[in-house]
Design an enzyme around this catalytic site. Structure first.
Site, PDB file in Angstrom:
ATOM      1  N   GLU A 125      -4.074   6.751   7.592  1.00 46.19           N
ATOM      2  CA  GLU A 125      -5.213   6.178   6.861  1.00 46.19           C
ATOM      3  C   GLU A 125      -5.627   4.845   7.489  1.00 46.19           C
ATOM      4  O   GLU A 125      -6.818   4.591   7.722  1.00 46.19           O
ATOM      5  CB  GLU A 125      -4.795   5.975   5.395  1.00 46.19           C
ATOM      6  CG  GLU A 125      -5.905   5.537   4.456  1.00 46.19           C
ATOM      7  CD  GLU A 125      -5.375   5.203   3.061  1.00 46.19           C
ATOM      8  OE1 GLU A 125      -4.473   5.920   2.551  1.00 46.19           O
ATOM      9  OE2 GLU A 125      -5.862   4.218   2.474  1.00 46.19           O
ATOM     10  N   GLU A 127       2.222   1.784  -3.408  1.00 47.86           N
ATOM     11  CA  GLU A 127       1.232   2.392  -4.312  1.00 47.86           C
ATOM     12  C   GLU A 127       1.214   3.918  -4.132  1.00 47.86           C
ATOM     13  O   GLU A 127       1.220   4.670  -5.102  1.00 47.86           O
ATOM     14  CB  GLU A 127      -0.157   1.797  -4.039  1.00 47.86           C
ATOM     15  CG  GLU A 127      -1.282   2.413  -4.858  1.00 47.86           C
ATOM     16  CD  GLU A 127      -2.525   2.674  -4.023  1.00 47.86           C
ATOM     17  OE1 GLU A 127      -3.032   1.744  -3.374  1.00 47.86           O
ATOM     18  OE2 GLU A 127      -2.987   3.825  -4.016  1.00 47.86           O
ATOM     19  N   HIS A 128       1.207   4.357  -2.877  1.00 47.25           N
ATOM     20  CA  HIS A 128       1.231   5.800  -2.626  1.00 47.25           C
ATOM     21  C   HIS A 128       2.535   6.429  -3.117  1.00 47.25           C
ATOM     22  O   HIS A 128       2.522   7.483  -3.736  1.00 47.25           O
ATOM     23  CB  HIS A 128       1.135   6.060  -1.118  1.00 47.25           C
ATOM     24  CG  HIS A 128      -0.256   6.035  -0.579  1.00 47.25           C
ATOM     25  ND1 HIS A 128      -0.837   7.116   0.008  1.00 47.25           N
ATOM     26  CD2 HIS A 128      -1.184   5.052  -0.538  1.00 47.25           C
ATOM     27  CE1 HIS A 128      -2.058   6.813   0.401  1.00 47.25           C
ATOM     28  NE2 HIS A 128      -2.295   5.558   0.092  1.00 47.25           N
ATOM     29  N   GLU A 180       4.867   9.015   3.133  1.00 48.84           N
ATOM     30  CA  GLU A 180       3.710   8.190   2.781  1.00 48.84           C
ATOM     31  C   GLU A 180       3.508   7.017   3.737  1.00 48.84           C
ATOM     32  O   GLU A 180       2.391   6.579   3.939  1.00 48.84           O
ATOM     33  CB  GLU A 180       3.862   7.667   1.339  1.00 48.84           C
ATOM     34  CG  GLU A 180       3.919   8.762   0.284  1.00 48.84           C
ATOM     35  CD  GLU A 180       2.671   9.633   0.269  1.00 48.84           C
ATOM     36  OE1 GLU A 180       1.561   9.096   0.440  1.00 48.84           O
ATOM     37  OE2 GLU A 180       2.814  10.867   0.099  1.00 48.84           O
ATOM     38  N   HIS A 238       0.830  -1.208   0.000  1.00 48.03           N
ATOM     39  CA  HIS A 238       0.000   0.000   0.000  1.00 48.03           C
ATOM     40  C   HIS A 238       0.871   1.267   0.000  1.00 48.03           C
ATOM     41  O   HIS A 238       0.620   2.212  -0.754  1.00 48.03           O
ATOM     42  CB  HIS A 238      -0.903  -0.074   1.242  1.00 48.03           C
ATOM     43  CG  HIS A 238      -1.874   1.050   1.390  1.00 48.03           C
ATOM     44  ND1 HIS A 238      -2.587   1.250   2.538  1.00 48.03           N
ATOM     45  CD2 HIS A 238      -2.262   2.041   0.545  1.00 48.03           C
ATOM     46  CE1 HIS A 238      -3.372   2.298   2.396  1.00 48.03           C
ATOM     47  NE2 HIS A 238      -3.192   2.810   1.202  1.00 48.03           N
TER      48      HIS A 238
HETATM   49 ZN   LIG Z   1      -4.103   4.631   0.695  1.00 47.21          ZN
END
Ligand SMILES: [Zn+2]
Length: 499
Positions: free
Chosen positions: A165, A68-69, A143, A65
């Site tokens: 998040e 991806e960021h 991130e 994840h």
């Molecule tokens: Zn995310």
């Protein structure tokens, strides 16, 4: 185009007409880099491009994840801090998003405008193959996670986009339940860990681990490229080859999803989730009775969608009614999930209490047994089949581009080295299921996949007051100890870094 010929480095292996979607599929392999590609030629002007990587983490640091960021934070050709925010401003795209799944990461775009489509493709390809994050550890800190300290005298804290998040995600009981189901059903595979990241483990991620994950997973040999719609495919292949794929040599990849060995016995477990110290706890337990289904074919997948609709979603839904009538919970639902290598099926109840566990298991099993013995209501099954068939033919995906619905469906086979086109040919499966209505097709399926299947777990999560506060206090204590062990120079460096 002809089979076995090479076009801009891509060997064309297969051409197949797919009437169900009014398109023709071209399956290719880029010989130098090992990249796989499928193009679906269709008169649709809403063109779709997608590049996916098989991302199969071994822990819950959220590396997939965070990757991806991070790759979207600037690249070779687009060294901006947030290229997407900037470049997308004037774009005519009809879809643009990146998604981290339990075993893959996808970067899809769609547009009706040729130039726009080409630009977005270029931005995504440059992001995944030449991201700035390979040289810039600060992107991962921003991130993923980092120590935050504005002034030397402040308390040390953790911050990070994905860290924050996922703290939000983990504060929802539904997410906690989902995570525990996967952990229990797949203890030995990538599905047992959280690709999104568990806040308790995200802070274990190092830059070295991040770099190694990139090296193994973000290579063309581990990629799945998809193009769909009305376009000049030879031009697109030349662009992919010249600008990107020709710069890479194929490598051996070992990112396969392992198969979880079936259980010899089912499990019953329970875990707490946090509620505020003043909040009520009565009727706030959630249950999920989940099964890993054996020997699932694409036809079974469709049949399971029909079955789930009939038993749990339709107005008559006999399994749902039995559970509600017995007072198991205020709401009963369930789902079938086939976007993982070993599909699963689950019945869930919310608004319940922990002492209902045994009743829930008994009612699910006895109701299904009873339905099999007496035979399911054919009219109910037919209505559900019609509804699933309608959704399939429409490929309605909440207004999203239809090509995106196709690639999401295809990945359910492609990612596991099965035939990706098989999932677009659904006519035969529909006919078989419809013919099965006259016999005992669904009863046999329930017996084989559920009643005689021990790869199952009943997971309940119950509210515990102040759990999060106690956890937060532990983290605070830990961070205070970390800071106490730092030299003045180390502390100043963190203040500088925070700035
Ligand atoms: Zn995310």
């Amino acid at each position: 185009m002809e089979i076995n010929k090479v076009y801009s480095g891509f060997r064309l292996d297969r051409i197949e007409r797919i009437d169900e979607i009014n398109g023709t599929a071209y399956e290719m392999k880029h010989e130098k880099s090992g990249a796989r590609l499928i193009y679906i030629d269709s008169p649709d002007s809403n063109k779709v491009f997608n590049i996916a990587f098989r991302t199969t983490p071994h822990n819950s640091t959220g590396v997939a994840h965070i990757m991806e960021h991070s790759v979207l934070c600037g690249s070779r050709k687009f060294p901006l801090k947030e290229p997407f925010v900037e470049l997308v401003k004037g774009s005519l795209n009809t879809f643009l998003n990146a998604m981290t799944y339990p075993d893959k990461t996808m970067y899809p775009v769609a547009s009706k405008n040729d130039k726009d489509f080409h630009n977005l493709m270029d931005v995504y390809l440059d992001a995944v193959f030449y991201p700035r994050v390979r040289e810039d550890a600060e992107i991962v800190m921003q991130e993923g996670w980092h120590y935050e300290l504005e002034n030397a005298d402040d308390e040390l804290t953790y911050k990070g986009v994905v860290f924050n998040e996922m703290k939000g995600v983990y504060s929802s009981p539904d997410s906690v339940l989902e995570r525990q189901i996967m952990r229990e059903l797949f203890p030995d595979t990538t599905y047992g860990v959280d690709s999104g990241g568990d806040p308790d483990y995200i802070t274990d991620l190092t830059y070295e681990e991040f770099q190694e994950f990139y090296r193994v997973h973000y290579h063309p040999s581990n990629s799945y490229i998809f193009l769909y719609g009305d376009m000049n495919i030879e031009e697109q292949l030349a662009f992919l080859n010249d600008e990107y794929l020709s710069h890479f040599d194929a490598i051996d990849v070992h990112t396969e999803v392992a198969l979880q060995a079936p259980f010899t016995e089912g499990k019953v477990v329970s875990y707490p989730y946090s509620v505020g110290s003043e909040e009520p706890t009565d009727n706030r337990t959630l249950h999920s009775f989940a099964y890993v289904l054996p020997d699932v074919t694409p036809e079974h997948s469709l049949a399971f969608e029909v079955l789930t609709h009939a038993l749990l979603t339709s107005p008559a839904a006999p399994l749902k009614q039995a559970l509600v009538k017995a007072g198991i919970g205020s709401d009963v639902s369930g789902y079938y999930l086939d976007s993982i290598r070993q599909p699963m099926w689950t019945v869930q109840a919310t608004g319940s209490n922990l002492d209902k566990q045994a009743d829930l298991q008994h009612i699910v099993e006895s109701t299904l047994q009873d339905l099999c013995d007496k035979g399911l209501d054919k009219e109910l099954l037919e209505a559900s089949l019609n509804s699933i068939e309608f959704a399939l033919r429409e490929s309605d995906f909440g207004g999203r581009p239809i090509g995106l619905a196709y690639i999401i469906r295809m990945m359910d086979n492609w990612l596991y080295d099965n035939d990706p086109l098989e999932l677009l040919h659904y006519e035969e499966a529909l006919t078989n299921i419809r013919n099965g209505l006259a016999g005992t097709y669904f009863e046999d399926l329930i017996r084989h996949s559920i009643l005689n299947n021990n790869h199952k777990v009943l997971v309940s999560i119950y509210p515990e007051r102040g759990l999060q506060e106690r956890k937060d206090a532990e983290v605070k204590e830990h961070l205070a100890a970390v800071k106490a062990n730092m030299t003045k120079e180390e502390i100043d460096a963190i203040v500088e870094q925070t700035k």
